[in-house]
Design a protein around this motif. Sequence first.
Motif, PDB file in Angstrom:
ATOM      1  N   TRP A 121      28.945  43.026  42.650  1.00 34.75           N
ATOM      2  CA  TRP A 121      29.240  41.095  42.383  1.00 34.75           C
ATOM      3  C   TRP A 121      28.091  41.312  41.733  1.00 34.75           C
ATOM      4  O   TRP A 121      27.255  41.567  40.659  1.00 34.75           O
ATOM      5  CB  TRP A 121      28.559  40.611  43.915  1.00 34.75           C
ATOM      6  CG  TRP A 121      27.429  40.845  44.292  1.00 34.75           C
ATOM      7  CD1 TRP A 121      27.033  41.792  45.177  1.00 34.75           C
ATOM      8  CD2 TRP A 121      26.266  40.408  44.149  1.00 34.75           C
ATOM      9  NE1 TRP A 121      25.953  42.209  45.585  1.00 34.75           N
ATOM     10  CE2 TRP A 121      25.087  41.160  44.826  1.00 34.75           C
ATOM     11  CE3 TRP A 121      25.979  39.169  43.091  1.00 34.75           C
ATOM     12  CZ2 TRP A 121      23.619  40.331  45.400  1.00 34.75           C
ATOM     13  CZ3 TRP A 121      24.518  38.423  43.517  1.00 34.75           C
ATOM     14  CH2 TRP A 121      23.406  39.284  44.151  1.00 34.75           C
ATOM     15  N   SER A 138      34.998  38.423  32.876  1.00 35.39           N
ATOM     16  CA  SER A 138      34.985  40.297  33.897  1.00 35.39           C
ATOM     17  C   SER A 138      36.752  40.377  33.720  1.00 35.39           C
ATOM     18  O   SER A 138      37.443  40.181  33.236  1.00 35.39           O
ATOM     19  CB  SER A 138      35.107  38.326  35.018  1.00 35.39           C
ATOM     20  OG  SER A 138      36.380  38.020  34.816  1.00 35.39           O
ATOM     21  N   GLN A 192      41.136  42.795  37.659  1.00 42.50           N
ATOM     22  CA  GLN A 192      40.937  42.707  38.688  1.00 42.50           C
ATOM     23  C   GLN A 192      40.174  41.480  39.694  1.00 42.50           C
ATOM     24  O   GLN A 192      39.953  41.483  40.753  1.00 42.50           O
ATOM     25  CB  GLN A 192      41.038  44.168  39.223  1.00 42.50           C
ATOM     26  CG  GLN A 192      41.934  45.004  38.684  1.00 42.50           C
ATOM     27  CD  GLN A 192      43.410  44.666  39.424  1.00 42.50           C
ATOM     28  OE1 GLN A 192      43.890  44.009  40.146  1.00 42.50           O
ATOM     29  NE2 GLN A 192      44.244  44.677  38.617  1.00 42.50           N
ATOM     30  N   ALA A 193      39.367  41.164  38.800  1.00 41.85           N
ATOM     31  CA  ALA A 193      38.002  40.504  40.091  1.00 41.85           C
ATOM     32  C   ALA A 193      38.497  39.302  40.797  1.00 41.85           C
ATOM     33  O   ALA A 193      39.634  39.063  39.684  1.00 41.85           O
ATOM     34  CB  ALA A 193      37.424  39.997  38.464  1.00 41.85           C
ATOM     35  N   HIS A 194      37.910  39.024  41.216  1.00 42.25           N
ATOM     36  CA  HIS A 194      38.126  37.532  42.309  1.00 42.25           C
ATOM     37  C   HIS A 194      36.924  36.458  41.507  1.00 42.25           C
ATOM     38  O   HIS A 194      36.022  37.416  41.725  1.00 42.25           O
ATOM     39  CB  HIS A 194      38.095  37.990  43.633  1.00 42.25           C
ATOM     40  CG  HIS A 194      39.300  38.280  44.320  1.00 42.25           C
ATOM     41  ND1 HIS A 194      40.058  38.054  45.289  1.00 42.25           N
ATOM     42  CD2 HIS A 194      40.190  39.817  43.724  1.00 42.25           C
ATOM     43  CE1 HIS A 194      40.848  38.282  45.563  1.00 42.25           C
ATOM     44  NE2 HIS A 194      41.095  39.498  44.531  1.00 42.25           N
ATOM     45  N   LEU A 195      36.976  35.959  41.592  1.00 44.02           N
ATOM     46  CA  LEU A 195      36.123  34.914  41.123  1.00 44.02           C
ATOM     47  C   LEU A 195      35.945  33.836  41.630  1.00 44.02           C
ATOM     48  O   LEU A 195      37.232  33.111  42.808  1.00 44.02           O
ATOM     49  CB  LEU A 195      36.694  33.784  39.831  1.00 44.02           C
ATOM     50  CG  LEU A 195      37.321  35.236  38.662  1.00 44.02           C
ATOM     51  CD1 LEU A 195      38.295  35.371  38.008  1.00 44.02           C
ATOM     52  CD2 LEU A 195      36.009  35.011  37.322  1.00 44.02           C
ATOM     53  N   GLU A 236      36.403  43.819  41.401  1.00 46.66           N
ATOM     54  CA  GLU A 236      34.227  42.941  40.990  1.00 46.66           C
ATOM     55  C   GLU A 236      34.244  42.023  41.441  1.00 46.66           C
ATOM     56  O   GLU A 236      35.175  41.169  42.098  1.00 46.66           O
ATOM     57  CB  GLU A 236      34.516  43.388  39.866  1.00 46.66           C
ATOM     58  CG  GLU A 236      33.850  42.388  39.173  1.00 46.66           C
ATOM     59  CD  GLU A 236      34.067  42.159  38.015  1.00 46.66           C
ATOM     60  OE1 GLU A 236      35.734  43.175  37.230  1.00 46.66           O
ATOM     61  OE2 GLU A 236      33.423  41.934  36.645  1.00 46.66           O
ATOM     62  N   SER A 237      33.622  41.072  42.020  1.00 57.10           N
ATOM     63  CA  SER A 237      33.576  39.325  42.411  1.00 57.10           C
ATOM     64  C   SER A 237      32.044  38.504  41.626  1.00 57.10           C
ATOM     65  O   SER A 237      31.450  39.536  41.353  1.00 57.10           O
ATOM     66  CB  SER A 237      32.989  39.602  44.222  1.00 57.10           C
ATOM     67  OG  SER A 237      33.956  40.506  44.476  1.00 57.10           O
ATOM     68  N   ILE A 238      33.020  37.584  40.961  1.00 54.83           N
ATOM     69  CA  ILE A 238      31.893  37.184  40.442  1.00 54.83           C
ATOM     70  C   ILE A 238      31.804  35.626  40.695  1.00 54.83           C
ATOM     71  O   ILE A 238      32.724  35.199  41.231  1.00 54.83           O
ATOM     72  CB  ILE A 238      32.601  36.614  39.138  1.00 54.83           C
ATOM     73  CG1 ILE A 238      33.293  37.640  38.288  1.00 54.83           C
ATOM     74  CG2 ILE A 238      31.723  36.274  38.244  1.00 54.83           C
ATOM     75  CD1 ILE A 238      32.446  39.044  37.951  1.00 54.83           C
ATOM     76  N   ARG A 249      43.236  35.141  42.710  1.00 55.87           N
ATOM     77  CA  ARG A 249      41.980  35.714  42.532  1.00 55.87           C
ATOM     78  C   ARG A 249      41.355  34.872  42.195  1.00 55.87           C
ATOM     79  O   ARG A 249      39.718  34.728  42.025  1.00 55.87           O
ATOM     80  CB  ARG A 249      41.991  36.950  41.684  1.00 55.87           C
ATOM     81  CG  ARG A 249      42.573  38.387  42.284  1.00 55.87           C
ATOM     82  CD  ARG A 249      42.602  39.383  41.623  1.00 55.87           C
ATOM     83  NE  ARG A 249      44.270  39.609  41.195  1.00 55.87           N
ATOM     84  CZ  ARG A 249      44.786  40.076  40.279  1.00 55.87           C
ATOM     85  NH1 ARG A 249      44.622  39.661  39.212  1.00 55.87           N
ATOM     86  NH2 ARG A 249      45.480  40.960  41.012  1.00 55.87           N
ATOM     87  N   ALA A 260      38.068  43.537  46.705  1.00 54.74           N
ATOM     88  CA  ALA A 260      38.010  43.719  45.070  1.00 54.74           C
ATOM     89  C   ALA A 260      36.923  44.360  44.288  1.00 54.74           C
ATOM     90  O   ALA A 260      36.073  44.406  45.067  1.00 54.74           O
ATOM     91  CB  ALA A 260      37.661  41.315  44.897  1.00 54.74           C
TER      92      ALA A 260
END
Length: 317
Positions: A136, A185, A188-191, A109-111, A214, A107
């Motif tokens: 992250w 976010s 494309q972020a995965h949350l 970006e990871s939140i 995601r 990913a």
Amino acid sequence: MPQETFTLQIRQIRLETDDVLSFELASPTQNPLPVAPAGAHLELHLPGALQRSYSLLDEGLGGCYRIAVKREPQSRGGSAWLHSQARVGQTLQAQAPRNDFALNEHAPESILIAGGIGITPLLAMARRLNRLGHRWSLHYAAPSPDRMAYRDCLQALAADGHGSLHTYCSSEDRRLDIAAVVRASGPQAHLYCCGPAGLIDDFITATQDRPPERVHYERFAARHAASTEGGYEALLARSGKTVKVSAGRTLLDAILDAGVDIPYACSQGVCGTCRTRVISGTPDHRDECLTEAERQSNEAIIPCCSGALSSTLVLDL
Ligand code: FES
């Protein structure tokens, strides 16, 4: 089939906050341990025939696993035993780590969103994302700073890598606004979210417009009461047994009473360990681990909490 187990020895117990202890568990014979991907949990067999799942704080690369356990006043045994009876040097049986809360390692970006002791799998994810050199941000809510386990460690991780840590304490009137975090976010972020039921419910609401692949969460406890109404029977196709499920018992209780081995861990419909294939019949799904599509297909049941809408269920057991 009974699950294979291996022996772990308690090597260290640490007080992380007033109500959180961490445990370092290693092979008593120094055998290497199976690597646990970030987000994985360990099933521990505790005295009194208890089986409990605990998220791992890291991947076990240093020859030991670490878990953190909160003292729960309503504990049904696992937390109470670990807080009051566990001692360094004791051995426990464990099953190989499983991962129902996997990190997407590609990913952009990871939140990560944590409530209280829900920090444990997210700490492992932050460590892994640092190792991968990925970005992250971690949003961590707890009642007060002194009940925020691993805050210093997370600050150090954020300073070391590409992470940022945001903390929220109700005692300081800093509250986590999950909807705002999700809005900020990238698409494309995965949350990821782990914590108590209310936090997960807010997370699900805030992410409902995001693609489901995601959005990742892990609950501590189920939202729905287990099915204990009884009044149906289960035909266990492989063992050739018929089990009557009476009022006050779960389907899992009835299967175990009949002497049929079935793996289970949380007994709350959360971990998925007891998942069983349904050959025919209509389950009354009460779990938190099947997807909506799986529930609609009626091809699987979580017998620790789900029951039957039909008078008979035929199960692959
Ligand atoms: S034992 Fe965890 S879902 Fe059934």
